[in-house]
Design an enzyme around this catalytic site. Structure first.
Site, short mmCIF file in Angstrom:
data_model
loop_
_atom_site.label_atom_id
_atom_site.label_comp_id
_atom_site.label_asym_id
_atom_site.label_seq_id
_atom_site.Cartn_x
_atom_site.Cartn_y
_atom_site.Cartn_z
N HIS A 35 39.17 33.70 43.19
CA HIS A 35 40.36 32.91 43.47
C HIS A 35 39.97 31.45 43.67
CE1 HIS A 35 39.18 32.51 47.67
NE2 HIS A 35 39.10 33.83 47.78
N ASP A 70 36.58 54.36 51.05
CA ASP A 70 35.28 54.69 51.64
C ASP A 70 35.39 54.69 53.17
OD1 ASP A 70 32.44 54.04 52.66
OD2 ASP A 70 32.11 54.47 50.54
N SER A 115 36.06 38.45 49.01
CA SER A 115 36.59 37.98 47.73
C SER A 115 35.46 37.76 46.73
CB SER A 115 37.36 36.67 47.91
OG SER A 115 38.46 36.85 48.74
#
Length: 357
Positions: A165, A292, A307
């Protein structure tokens, strides 16, 4: 009388704000093609430098005529980049401060050369004097630092992609306008666990005085991109894996690579809830859910600093984690790696090219 004190405010931002955006990427005919890249997962310290100083906000000065901000009245706007003061080029806040402190007359008007988007123009600013102190009513900054995760590295062209991003200014909410930047090693020291409504966050230790691993040449909607200059050893123990185009990604089980302690890249289970292949580049191509149990216990799901964590499905690199849903910390958006590669100046080879290689 020499005015030796100039009042304004300096801010060093240490977090990244990430808007949702999309756009179309136009591929050059001679853009290199790839079939395999090395997946990342490493935590890296990121620093973007802006050319000059950035206007981060304004403060009001109490005067006999009421509260005023000379900087705001001059026409400056949040997000403007001040690149010159009285014709002298400035690179950082210390140079900006030094130049302003040389003003010697009460009537001094400062000429600022300002960059706003693609335009550069002068603005005259007259500081307000109170008790022999010049006040500007201005917040400024000159750098942004934070952490993110490496997504991929192409050893042939030494190109990388990370974050997934754009890095955006915390105050102005505008994209950071960079002239250079770098990435360095970082170690995750702790994690603030995320909860629904409250995003979690990785805490990491790094120093921008450390040797640079690589340059940051581009800050786009799809991440940061550049070249690895001295950090190829980060990937020396990893082998390249195939890359998948957006139309190859399907619902179902997948894995992500990321760091939750120190600098060890680990593998965790996730599920691709949806994937929207498109001919148009999109930053929200996938919805990902963490399944998980160990990762959920440690982080609560997707946290800030994750990210860029690469998403692997059926042995192929398919994308990267980009955002967490505020109302569901287990889930978030992902971007297809196809668009990140394009931003790095690389194109996924077509099937015939892949078979021939």
């Amino acid at each position: 009388m020499i005015r030796s004190r100039v009042t304004f405010f300096m801010i060093l931002l240490v977090s990244f704000i990430t808007p949702f955006a999309s756009g179309t990427i136009i591929l050059a005919e001679n853009q290199p093609t790839v079939t395999h890249v090395i997946p990342g997962g490493q935590s890296v310290g990121v620093q973007l430098h802006t050319s000059g100083v950035v206007v981060a906000g304004f403060s009001e000065i109490k005067t006999s005529d009421g509260e005023i901000s000379p900087a705001k009245q001059s026409g400056l706007q949040v997000g403007d980049i001040i690149i010159r003061v009285n014709q002298a080029k400035i690179e950082n806040m210390s140079e900006f401060t030094s130049l302003l402190e040389r003003m010697t007359e009460k009537s001094d008007t400062v000429e600022l050369m300002v960059k706003r988007k693609e335009n550069i123009f002068p603005i005259n600013l007259k500081p307000y004097e109170i008790d022999d102190e010049l006040k500007l009513g201005l917040f400024i900054k000159d750098a942004t630092a934070g952490i993110g995760t490496m997504t991929f590295y192409d050893p042939k062209f030494q190109k990388y992609g990370a974050l997934g991003h754009r890095i955006t200014d915390q105050h102005s909410k505008k994209p950071m306008d960079i002239y250079n930047g770098k990435i360095v090693r970082s170690q995750v020291t702790s994690i603030n666990k995320g909860e629904n409504g409250v995003p979690g966050e990785k805490k990491a230790r790094f120093s921008m005085k450390d040797s640079s691993l690589g340059t940051i040449q581009k800050n786009s909607d799809f991440g940061i991109f550049g070249k690895i200059t001295k950090g190829s050893e980060l990937f020396s123990q990893k082998k390249p894996i195939p890359v998948a185009s957006s139309d190859e990604v399907k619902k179902g089980k997948a894995k992500i690579y990321t760091v939750i302690e120190g600098d060890e890249v680990e593998t965790f289970d996730v599920e691709i809830i949806s994937s929207k292949p498109s001919q148009k580049a999109a930053t929200k191509g996938m919805i990902i859910k963490v399944t998980d149990e160990r990762l959920l216990k440690k982080t609560g799901g997707i946290v800030q600093g994750m990210s860029g964590s690469p998403i692997i499905q059926d042995g192929k690199l398919v994308g990267a984690i980009t955002h967490v849903f505020l109302n569901d910390s287990k889930s978030g958006y992902g971007v297809h790696v196809e668009w990140m590669l394009n931003e790095a100046g690389l194109q996924i080879a077509d099937k015939q090219t892949a078979l021939a290689s």
